[in-house]
Design an enzyme around this catalytic site. Structure first.
Site, PDB file in Angstrom:
ATOM      1  N   GLY A 150     -19.148 -56.983 -21.296  1.00 31.14           N
ATOM      2  CA  GLY A 150     -17.768 -57.047 -21.766  1.00 31.14           C
ATOM      3  C   GLY A 150     -17.624 -57.621 -23.167  1.00 31.14           C
ATOM      4  N   ASN A 189     -18.450 -49.962 -12.410  1.00 24.77           N
ATOM      5  CA  ASN A 189     -17.950 -51.195 -11.808  1.00 24.77           C
ATOM      6  C   ASN A 189     -16.549 -51.426 -12.363  1.00 24.77           C
ATOM      7  OD1 ASN A 189     -17.409 -53.770 -10.957  1.00 24.77           O
ATOM      8  ND2 ASN A 189     -19.014 -54.762 -12.187  1.00 24.77           N
ATOM      9  N   LYS A 233     -14.381 -53.542 -11.480  1.00 27.66           N
ATOM     10  CA  LYS A 233     -13.967 -54.957 -11.416  1.00 27.66           C
ATOM     11  C   LYS A 233     -12.551 -55.040 -10.837  1.00 27.66           C
ATOM     12  CE  LYS A 233     -17.226 -55.845 -15.051  1.00 27.66           C
ATOM     13  NZ  LYS A 233     -17.685 -56.660 -16.146  1.00 27.66           N
ATOM     14  N   GLU A 292     -20.617 -62.148 -12.784  1.00 29.53           N
ATOM     15  CA  GLU A 292     -19.284 -62.747 -12.596  1.00 29.53           C
ATOM     16  C   GLU A 292     -19.175 -63.396 -11.219  1.00 29.53           C
ATOM     17  OE1 GLU A 292     -17.119 -59.209 -13.672  1.00 29.53           O
ATOM     18  OE2 GLU A 292     -17.815 -59.446 -15.735  1.00 29.53           O
ATOM     19  N   GLU A 350     -28.550 -56.715 -16.214  1.00 29.21           N
ATOM     20  CA  GLU A 350     -27.357 -56.904 -17.035  1.00 29.21           C
ATOM     21  C   GLU A 350     -27.451 -58.226 -17.782  1.00 29.21           C
ATOM     22  OE1 GLU A 350     -23.891 -54.377 -15.332  1.00 29.21           O
ATOM     23  OE2 GLU A 350     -23.803 -56.353 -14.440  1.00 29.21           O
ATOM     24  N   HIS A 398     -23.633 -59.735  -9.112  1.00 31.56           N
ATOM     25  CA  HIS A 398     -23.096 -59.558 -10.465  1.00 31.56           C
ATOM     26  C   HIS A 398     -22.906 -60.938 -11.109  1.00 31.56           C
ATOM     27  CE1 HIS A 398     -20.416 -58.586 -13.757  1.00 31.56           C
ATOM     28  NE2 HIS A 398     -20.860 -57.348 -13.652  1.00 31.56           N
ATOM     29  N   GLY A 452     -16.323 -51.654 -18.528  1.00 32.83           N
ATOM     30  CA  GLY A 452     -15.149 -51.186 -19.278  1.00 32.83           C
ATOM     31  C   GLY A 452     -15.083 -49.673 -19.445  1.00 32.83           C
ATOM     32  N   SER A 474     -21.932 -53.485 -21.881  1.00 32.48           N
ATOM     33  CA  SER A 474     -21.358 -52.748 -23.019  1.00 32.48           C
ATOM     34  C   SER A 474     -22.006 -51.385 -23.243  1.00 32.48           C
ATOM     35  CB  SER A 474     -21.405 -53.602 -24.283  1.00 32.48           C
ATOM     36  OG  SER A 474     -20.654 -54.785 -24.101  1.00 32.48           O
TER      37      SER A 474
HETATM   38  P1  PGA Z   1     -19.321 -53.807 -19.360  1.00 28.44           P
HETATM   39  O1  PGA Z   1     -19.597 -54.414 -17.915  1.00 28.44           O
HETATM   40  O2  PGA Z   1     -19.835 -52.398 -19.358  1.00 28.44           O
HETATM   41  O3  PGA Z   1     -17.809 -53.863 -19.521  1.00 28.44           O
HETATM   42  O4  PGA Z   1     -20.022 -54.670 -20.351  1.00 28.44           O
HETATM   43  C1  PGA Z   1     -20.766 -54.102 -17.201  1.00 28.44           C
HETATM   44  C2  PGA Z   1     -20.766 -54.841 -15.901  1.00 28.44           C
HETATM   45  O5  PGA Z   1     -20.270 -55.966 -15.842  1.00 28.44           O
HETATM   46  O6  PGA Z   1     -21.265 -54.327 -14.868  1.00 28.44           O
END
Ligand code: PGA
Length: 252
Positions: A174, A9, A11, A98, A168, A96, A236, A214
């Site tokens: 993140g 992802n 983003k 977000e 998640e 998601h 990330g 993460s």
């Molecule tokens: P992250 O994000 O690996 O940066 O924690 C995962 C995601 O939001 O799908």
């Protein structure tokens, strides 16, 4: 056997040129990833059509990060599932945290999006997960059950068969704070049980459930080694080709 999946992802990251180079690097380095591991990248909308063209015939699938809750019309700024399908996109991330947090997406909205994605032949990667306070108050199982009950449990079995789930925990996204492999397993088993009670064991056993939050090369292998974890949704670390590939090699 369930599909093992590693999805990136991206983003709101990368210009078109930087993203294209990153995708090319991922393809080059993905040559010796096990055959049964499906690799997906989900770049921004602006990249999708060209990426889908450039990756045709490779083992890399292209997903979107969202789609509209309507099929067409006067919805300035929105992109529909049929449009995504028309440029060769195969997957779409829905729900998601977000999107839930910054764009107010709730279960009724997500259910509409699920229907549109499925009607248009896209595979939804449906995200669920609890916030930190919900885990600390020991409500995480209920929160995830409600998210699934209001959305996936409203689908038909034929629709559910085509869905990929991503667990998640919001506190792990993140933040560098990963769920332990045992915490992931415990929640994935809970989710599979919910799917079993609504749709039966055959569908539940075939549903891929990814972990996200993460995830990195140093922890992927332990998490993916758990019985109910079928891969990862990577934020990330998906922006660094070597890390993304190392994660995809994390299956035992
Ligand atoms: P992250 O994000 O690996 O940066 O924690 C995962 C995601 O939001 O799908």
């Amino acid at each position: 056997m369930r599909k093992q999946i590693v999805a990136g992802n991206w983003k709101m990251n990368t210009t078109f040129a930087d993203g294209f180079n990153l995708a090319k690097e991922v393809i080059c380095k993905s040559a010796n990833i096990p055959q049964n591991v499906e690799l997906i990248i989900c770049p921004p909308f602006t990249h999708l059509a060209e990426f889908a063209k450039a990756t045709r015939g490779t083992n890399l699938h292209i997903g979107a990060q969202n789609c509209a809750m309507w099929d067409k019309g006067a919805y300035t700024g929105e992109v529909s599932a049929v449009m995504l399908k028309s440029v060769g996109v195969t997957h779409v991330i829905l729900g998601h945290s977000e999107r839930r947090e910054y764009f107010g997406e709730n279960s009724p909205v997500l259910l509409k999006k699920l229907h549109l994605a499925l009607e248009n032949g896209l595979v939804p990667i449906f995200c669920c997960g609890e916030k930190l306070a919900e885990r600390e108050s020991n409500n995480h199982f209920e929160v995830v059950a409600q998210q699934i009950d209001e959305t996936l449990c409203q689908l038909t079995p034929q629709q559910m068969e085509r869905v990929v789930i991503a667990y998640e925990p919001v506190w792990a996204i993140g933040t560098g704070k990963t769920a332990t492999a045992d915490q992931a397993q415990e929640m994935h088993a809970h989710i599979r049980k919910l799917i079993t009670s609504k749709f039966g064991a055959a569908i539940a056993q075939n549903t891929s459930i990814l972990y996200g939050g993460s995830c990195k090369p140093s922890n992927a292998s332990e998490i993916f080694g758990k019985a109910d974890v079928d891969g990862g949704l990577i934020g990330g670390a998906a922006l660094v080709a070597d890390d993304f590939i190392a994660i995809a090699k994390g299956f035992k």
